[in-house]
Design a protein around this motif. Structure first.
Motif, PDB file in Angstrom:
ATOM      1  N   ALA A  69       0.826  -1.202   0.000  1.00 43.74           N
ATOM      2  CA  ALA A  69       0.000   0.000   0.000  1.00 43.74           C
ATOM      3  C   ALA A  69       0.867   1.262   0.000  1.00 43.74           C
ATOM      4  CB  ALA A  69      -0.934   0.002   1.203  1.00 43.74           C
ATOM      5  N   LEU A  70       1.981   1.227   0.716  1.00 45.10           N
ATOM      6  CA  LEU A  70       2.886   2.375   0.723  1.00 45.10           C
ATOM      7  C   LEU A  70       3.499   2.584  -0.657  1.00 45.10           C
ATOM      8  CD1 LEU A  70       4.219   4.632   2.313  1.00 45.10           C
ATOM      9  CD2 LEU A  70       5.994   3.012   2.994  1.00 45.10           C
ATOM     10  N   ARG A  71       3.884   1.499  -1.316  1.00 44.81           N
ATOM     11  CA  ARG A  71       4.408   1.621  -2.691  1.00 44.81           C
ATOM     12  C   ARG A  71       3.347   2.177  -3.627  1.00 44.81           C
ATOM     13  NH1 ARG A  71       7.394  -3.235  -1.775  1.00 44.81           N
ATOM     14  NH2 ARG A  71       5.655  -4.466  -2.555  1.00 44.81           N
ATOM     15  N   SER A  72       2.108   1.723  -3.459  1.00 44.75           N
ATOM     16  CA  SER A  72       1.011   2.223  -4.293  1.00 44.75           C
ATOM     17  C   SER A  72       0.751   3.692  -4.034  1.00 44.75           C
ATOM     18  CB  SER A  72      -0.266   1.426  -4.033  1.00 44.75           C
ATOM     19  OG  SER A  72      -0.106   0.093  -4.421  1.00 44.75           O
ATOM     20  N   ALA A  73       0.856   4.110  -2.784  1.00 42.96           N
ATOM     21  CA  ALA A  73       0.654   5.525  -2.447  1.00 42.96           C
ATOM     22  C   ALA A  73       1.729   6.392  -3.096  1.00 42.96           C
ATOM     23  CB  ALA A  73       0.664   5.713  -0.936  1.00 42.96           C
ATOM     24  N   ARG A  74       2.966   5.943  -3.028  1.00 41.70           N
ATOM     25  CA  ARG A  74       4.049   6.703  -3.666  1.00 41.70           C
ATOM     26  C   ARG A  74       3.851   6.779  -5.176  1.00 41.70           C
ATOM     27  NH1 ARG A  74       8.672   3.568  -0.363  1.00 41.70           N
ATOM     28  NH2 ARG A  74       8.668   4.823   1.537  1.00 41.70           N
ATOM     29  N   ARG A  75       3.470   5.656  -5.772  1.00 39.21           N
ATOM     30  CA  ARG A  75       3.259   5.621  -7.220  1.00 39.21           C
ATOM     31  C   ARG A  75       2.113   6.548  -7.622  1.00 39.21           C
ATOM     32  NH1 ARG A  75       1.728   0.488  -7.905  1.00 39.21           N
ATOM     33  NH2 ARG A  75       3.722  -0.169  -7.089  1.00 39.21           N
ATOM     34  N   ALA A  76       1.013   6.519  -6.860  1.00 39.22           N
ATOM     35  CA  ALA A  76      -0.133   7.390  -7.156  1.00 39.22           C
ATOM     36  C   ALA A  76       0.247   8.858  -6.990  1.00 39.22           C
ATOM     37  CB  ALA A  76      -1.311   7.040  -6.252  1.00 39.22           C
ATOM     38  N   PHE A  77       1.061   9.165  -5.982  1.00 35.33           N
ATOM     39  CA  PHE A  77       1.509  10.545  -5.775  1.00 35.33           C
ATOM     40  C   PHE A  77       2.357  11.005  -6.958  1.00 35.33           C
ATOM     41  CE2 PHE A  77       4.414  13.768  -4.084  1.00 35.33           C
ATOM     42  CZ  PHE A  77       3.507  14.659  -3.539  1.00 35.33           C
ATOM     43  N   ASP A  79       2.168   9.911  -9.961  1.00 36.63           N
ATOM     44  CA  ASP A  79       1.297  10.029 -11.135  1.00 36.63           C
ATOM     45  C   ASP A  79       0.329  11.197 -11.030  1.00 36.63           C
ATOM     46  OD1 ASP A  79       2.537   7.819 -12.159  1.00 36.63           O
ATOM     47  OD2 ASP A  79       0.937   6.419 -11.603  1.00 36.63           O
ATOM     48  N   GLY A  80       0.255  11.831  -9.862  1.00 34.08           N
ATOM     49  CA  GLY A  80      -0.622  12.977  -9.675  1.00 34.08           C
ATOM     50  C   GLY A  80      -2.016  12.625  -9.189  1.00 34.08           C
ATOM     51  N   ASP A  81      -2.260  11.378  -8.860  1.00 30.81           N
ATOM     52  CA  ASP A  81      -3.559  10.949  -8.341  1.00 30.81           C
ATOM     53  C   ASP A  81      -3.532  11.086  -6.820  1.00 30.81           C
ATOM     54  OD1 ASP A  81      -6.031   9.895  -7.908  1.00 30.81           O
ATOM     55  OD2 ASP A  81      -5.591   7.921  -8.768  1.00 30.81           O
ATOM     56  N   LEU A  82      -3.842  12.284  -6.355  1.00 26.36           N
ATOM     57  CA  LEU A  82      -3.697  12.586  -4.926  1.00 26.36           C
ATOM     58  C   LEU A  82      -4.715  11.852  -4.064  1.00 26.36           C
ATOM     59  CD1 LEU A  82      -2.948  16.399  -5.221  1.00 26.36           C
ATOM     60  CD2 LEU A  82      -1.344  14.496  -5.117  1.00 26.36           C
ATOM     61  N   ALA A  83      -5.927  11.663  -4.575  1.00 21.60           N
ATOM     62  CA  ALA A  83      -6.947  10.951  -3.795  1.00 21.60           C
ATOM     63  C   ALA A  83      -6.519   9.505  -3.555  1.00 21.60           C
ATOM     64  CB  ALA A  83      -8.287  11.006  -4.517  1.00 21.60           C
ATOM     65  N   ALA A  84      -6.019   8.858  -4.585  1.00 22.74           N
ATOM     66  CA  ALA A  84      -5.557   7.478  -4.430  1.00 22.74           C
ATOM     67  C   ALA A  84      -4.332   7.418  -3.528  1.00 22.74           C
ATOM     68  CB  ALA A  84      -5.241   6.865  -5.791  1.00 22.74           C
ATOM     69  N   ALA A  85      -3.461   8.414  -3.625  1.00 23.73           N
ATOM     70  CA  ALA A  85      -2.269   8.444  -2.771  1.00 23.73           C
ATOM     71  C   ALA A  85      -2.655   8.531  -1.302  1.00 23.73           C
ATOM     72  CB  ALA A  85      -1.378   9.620  -3.161  1.00 23.73           C
ATOM     73  N   ILE A  86      -3.615   9.381  -0.996  1.00 24.23           N
ATOM     74  CA  ILE A  86      -4.066   9.528   0.394  1.00 24.23           C
ATOM     75  C   ILE A  86      -4.748   8.244   0.869  1.00 24.23           C
ATOM     76  CG2 ILE A  86      -5.718  10.741   1.881  1.00 24.23           C
ATOM     77  CD1 ILE A  86      -5.012  13.290   0.342  1.00 24.23           C
ATOM     78  N   ALA A  87      -5.588   7.653   0.021  1.00 27.47           N
ATOM     79  CA  ALA A  87      -6.289   6.423   0.407  1.00 27.47           C
ATOM     80  C   ALA A  87      -5.301   5.289   0.659  1.00 27.47           C
ATOM     81  CB  ALA A  87      -7.293   6.030  -0.682  1.00 27.47           C
ATOM     82  N   GLN A  88      -4.319   5.123  -0.213  1.00 30.00           N
ATOM     83  CA  GLN A  88      -3.344   4.051  -0.042  1.00 30.00           C
ATOM     84  C   GLN A  88      -2.431   4.312   1.154  1.00 30.00           C
ATOM     85  OE1 GLN A  88      -3.022   1.026  -1.597  1.00 30.00           O
ATOM     86  NE2 GLN A  88      -5.041   1.591  -2.343  1.00 30.00           N
ATOM     87  N   ALA A  89      -2.118   5.577   1.413  1.00 28.48           N
ATOM     88  CA  ALA A  89      -1.310   5.910   2.586  1.00 28.48           C
ATOM     89  C   ALA A  89      -2.066   5.561   3.868  1.00 28.48           C
ATOM     90  CB  ALA A  89      -0.925   7.381   2.569  1.00 28.48           C
ATOM     91  N   ARG A  90      -3.363   5.799   3.876  1.00 35.39           N
ATOM     92  CA  ARG A  90      -4.177   5.433   5.038  1.00 35.39           C
ATOM     93  C   ARG A  90      -4.186   3.922   5.253  1.00 35.39           C
ATOM     94  NH1 ARG A  90      -9.363   9.290   3.871  1.00 35.39           N
ATOM     95  NH2 ARG A  90      -8.410  11.250   4.520  1.00 35.39           N
ATOM     96  N   VAL A  91      -4.292   3.178   4.158  1.00 35.11           N
ATOM     97  CA  VAL A  91      -4.279   1.716   4.245  1.00 35.11           C
ATOM     98  C   VAL A  91      -2.935   1.240   4.791  1.00 35.11           C
ATOM     99  CG1 VAL A  91      -4.310  -0.411   2.880  1.00 35.11           C
ATOM    100  CG2 VAL A  91      -6.015   1.357   2.463  1.00 35.11           C
TER     101      VAL A  91
END
Length: 110
Positions: A69-77, A79-91
């Motif tokens: 989930a942390l890797r996904s949050a970094r990747r989403a950040f 890519d500019g997908d801030l909502a997904a980055a925040i959601a994955q960081a929470r997970v």
């Protein structure tokens, strides 16, 4: 037998629909333009998740789900997908904290 098969099929469909709905709502991210996210909030969420993951790793209790989930949050950040980055960081943060809490449980003995 026909009624039983229908009942099982209907039950499975209801469980699947409820599970999908629950998973979509569990992220805590509202769909659509209801919430605006900025890079600062996303970066802060990722930093909190990194701290929690590092703590769990230091205790040797890191779950792979938290790491992914942390890797996904970094990747989403990135890519500019801030909502997904925040959601994955929470997970990631939640899974790391659950892993730390699991260490406090008594070991199971026969």
């Amino acid at each position: 037998m026909d009624r039983y098969a229908r009942f099982v099929h209907l039950t499975a469909c209801m469980i699947a629909a409820f599970g999908i709905t629950t998973a979509a709502c569990a992220s805590g991210v509202a769909a659509g333009p209801a919430r605006q996210f900025d890079a600062k909030a996303a970066r802060a969420a990722i930093l909190q998740a990194e701290r929690s993951v590092r703590r769990a790793e230091d205790m040797r209790m890191l779950w792979t789900g938290a790491e992914e989930a942390l890797r996904s949050a970094r990747r989403a950040f990135d890519d500019g997908d801030l909502a997904a980055a925040i959601a994955q960081a929470r997970v990631a943060k939640e899974h790391a904290e659950l892993a730390i809490a699991q260490k406090r449980y008594q070991p199971f003995r026969f």
